[in-house]
Design a protein around this motif. Structure first.
Motif, short mmCIF file in Angstrom:
data_model
loop_
_atom_site.label_atom_id
_atom_site.label_comp_id
_atom_site.label_asym_id
_atom_site.label_seq_id
_atom_site.Cartn_x
_atom_site.Cartn_y
_atom_site.Cartn_z
N VAL A 62 0.86 -1.17 0.00
CA VAL A 62 0.00 0.00 0.00
C VAL A 62 0.90 1.23 0.00
N THR A 63 0.65 2.15 -0.92
CA THR A 63 1.40 3.41 -0.95
C THR A 63 0.43 4.57 -0.84
N VAL A 64 0.70 5.42 0.13
CA VAL A 64 -0.09 6.62 0.38
C VAL A 64 0.68 7.80 -0.18
N PHE A 65 0.05 8.58 -1.05
CA PHE A 65 0.68 9.73 -1.69
C PHE A 65 0.09 11.02 -1.13
N GLY A 66 0.95 11.99 -0.89
CA GLY A 66 0.49 13.30 -0.42
C GLY A 66 -0.15 13.24 0.95
N TYR A 67 0.50 12.53 1.87
CA TYR A 67 -0.09 12.37 3.20
C TYR A 67 -0.05 13.66 4.01
N GLY A 68 -0.94 13.72 4.97
CA GLY A 68 -0.99 14.81 5.93
C GLY A 68 -1.65 14.32 7.20
N LEU A 69 -1.72 15.15 8.20
CA LEU A 69 -2.36 14.80 9.46
C LEU A 69 -3.42 15.82 9.78
N ALA A 70 -4.53 15.35 10.33
CA ALA A 70 -5.63 16.25 10.68
C ALA A 70 -6.34 15.70 11.91
N THR A 71 -7.07 16.57 12.58
CA THR A 71 -7.92 16.16 13.69
C THR A 71 -9.32 16.69 13.45
#
Length: 119
Positions: A62-71
């Motif tokens: 599995v490859t995740v592109f353009g990841y970020g973090l949010a709440t």
């Protein structure tokens, strides 16, 4: 005469974080399978995970592109992404259906502040 220390600090940071995240992923996903590898590339904003699902003989990538973090409003943490790719087409189709907001919930207790600083 000078020293040419070609240190790849970003690469070293990514390798260290990859090992830390691999350990966490193994704990979080152990009932679904064995997480064999996790590669983080902070410059490209990608995360690649290789898992051997329970009862299977071949791994899934599995490859995740353009990841970020949010709440969200309750403080729950999410891994957001621009795109996600799987080594199995049926998983890509499933992800499109069950993850329309392009975000994965993180385990409760995830140190979001620390992750946002590191990633």
């Amino acid at each position: 005469m000078g020293f040419n220390l070609n240190l790849d600090l970003a690469g070293a940071k990514d390798k260290s974080l990859s090992k830390l995240l691999l350990s966490s992923a193994r704990q979080y996903l152990h009932e679904y399978g064995e997480v064999r590898d996790l590669i983080l590339d902070t410059a490209a904003r990608t995360i690649t995970v290789e898992v051997l699902p329970v009862g299977e003989k071949e791994t899934i990538r599995v490859t995740v592109f353009g990841y970020g973090l949010a709440t969200d409003g309750s403080g729950r943490g999410f891994l957001t992404y621009d795109d996600i790719a799987f080594s199995r087409q049926w998983l890509a189709l499933l992800a499109e259906r069950i993850l329309p907001e392009k975000r994965l919930p993180l385990p409760s207790g995830t140190p979001m502040g620390l992750l946002q600083t590191l990633l």
